[in-house]
Design an enzyme around this catalytic site. Structure first.
Site, PDB file in Angstrom:
ATOM      1  CG  ASN A   1      -2.036  -0.945   1.146  1.00 43.23           C
ATOM      2  OD1 ASN A   1      -2.284  -1.504   0.097  1.00 43.23           O
ATOM      3  ND2 ASN A   1      -2.701  -1.178   2.269  1.00 43.23           N
ATOM      4  CE  LYS A   2       2.463   2.138   4.834  1.00 44.27           C
ATOM      5  NZ  LYS A   2       3.100   1.226   5.729  1.00 44.27           N
TER       6      LYS A   2
END
Ligand code: PLP
Length: 394
Positions: free
Chosen positions: A190-191
């Site tokens: 998700n980063k």
């Protein structure tokens, strides 16, 4: 057609999706086919590339940012009897590692508009036992580093930046990682860039670099791949009991091709965030994200408006449920750490001990934001959000 039908997508849109290209896939296959899968030359290249990009002299690649924060605390000698000041508005890992090294987390409340830790709250919490400050560059904006570094100098404290959201973030014209501290980046899917799972610790302190290099791999005094090199000796020493926290070449293979795309990813995130801000400007149902009042480059890791509970008849959780009914995914980043049972019960923290974090914790949600989000998809999100706000207006 009713408003509901207009807003409805026929497939589910997640709040986040990594952008993995053909180059990442080819590099990954190259690693797998080569037979060198674990830590090796690609980890070395990726570490050097991240160090150069952020402007740090030393980098250590790890299995996660959580691992990085853990070894950072140990390498800085923080343990039993020490207090570490951080923010309640973070992922639980930031606090968990403080407890896991035997130290005590002390919380400093945030500014509810910028969501960043407040320097005067940090200062108020400093005691003779305080050893470190962990600011979190929340959702991709930088915490106010200058006064934090100044406080640290005056009180002889270590600064470990939780930079999980902040690769590419700038504070007063310099990238996070360039400041004279230890900082930890995350490459969770998700980063802003990913290696599947992974993290990178960067530091300006040679001794911390050496200790974290040992701690990440059993305390062994050399990299495993060098041991199998023909020129190398097969012997190694165990200098201290370490962990198994090393990044693999199959992870670094992905990262090597993600990093050059980072600035493009951030530009795409910036455009999408600006479109959300414009589309929601007139909505009473949302409180829109605000910029920090000092010069900064926002990496837009997340787009996190607050649900305006005064203007709506539903809670944030119901708001997220309504979005889901409309096939729109959203995320909760985060429930304030002091409200989790372990922290509440162990430290006796009440929700209102940190009123701004509590306010944000009840209202925050992450709307879909990732580089490949199309304008049609973003249009669906905007329509769904407007529909929910209209239907549940007070
Ligand atoms: C994601 C995250 C972490 C942990 O990162 P991992 O790589 O998943 O271990 C730590 N702190 C914050 C603020 C995060 O968002």
């Amino acid at each position: 057609m009713t408003a509901h039908e207009i807003a409805m997508r026929d497939t589910f849109l997640p709040f986040s999706r990594p952008s993995i290209g053909e180059e990442e896939i080819a590099e990954l296959l190259d690693s797998i086919r080569s037979g060198w899968i674990t830590t090796g030359p690609k980890v070395e290249r990726f570490s050097a590339a991240v160090a150069e990009y952020v402007g740090a002299p030393y980098a250590v690649a790890l299995s996660s940012a959580t691992a990085g924060l853990h070894v950072a605390l140990l390498a800085h000698g923080i343990g039993a009897g020490d207090e570490v000041i951080t923010t309640p508005m973070t992922f639980a890992a930031t606090l968990n590692v403080i407890v896991l090294v035997g130290a005590t987390p002390v919380l400093a409340d945030i500014d509810r508009r910028t969501l960043q830790i407040r320097v005067e709250e940090i200062e108020r919490r400093i005691t003779p036992r305080t050893r470190a400050i962990i600011p979190v560059h929340f959702v991709g904006q930088p915490a106010d580093l200058d006064p934090i570094l100044d406080l640290a100098r005056r009180h002889d404290l270590v600064v470990i930046e939780d930079a999980a959201h902040a690769i590419g973030t700038e504070y007063k014209g310099r990238r996070i990682g360039a400041f004279p501290t230890t900082a930890v980046f995350s490459f969770h899917p998700n980063k802003n860039i990913t290696t599947g799972e992974g993290g990178m610790l960067v530091t300006h302190d040679e001794a911390v670099f050496e200790r974290t290099s040992l701690l990440k791999f059993h305390g062994m005094d050399r990299n495993a791949w060098k041991r199998f090199d023909k020129a190398g000796s097969p012997r190694y020493d165990i200098a201290l009991p370490g962990f198994k926290y090393n990044m693999l070449d199959i992870q670094a293979a992905i990262g090597l091709h993600q990093l050059p795309r980072l600035d493009g990813f951030i530009a795409a995130r910036e455009r999408l965030a600006a479109a959300y801000q414009e589309a929601f400007r007139d909505l009473d149902g949302l409180i829109l994200p605000e910029r920090v009042p000092y010069p900064a480059r926002h990496a837009w890791h997340l787009y996190t408006p607050l649900v305006n509970l005064d203007a709506l008849t539903i809670t944030r959780d119901q708001f997220m449920h309504e979005l889901k009914q409309r096939n729109i995914g959203s995320g909760l980043h985060y429930t304030a750490a002091h409200e989790f049972s372990y922290y509440r019960d162990t430290f006796g923290w009440q929700p209102d001990d940190f009123p701004d974090a509590h306010f944000v914790s009840e209202r925050i949600l992450s709307l879909p934001l990732f580089p490949a989000l199309t304008s049609a998809e973003q249009g669906d999100v905007i329509a769904a959000v407007r529909d929910v706000c209209a239907r549940f207006a007070r």
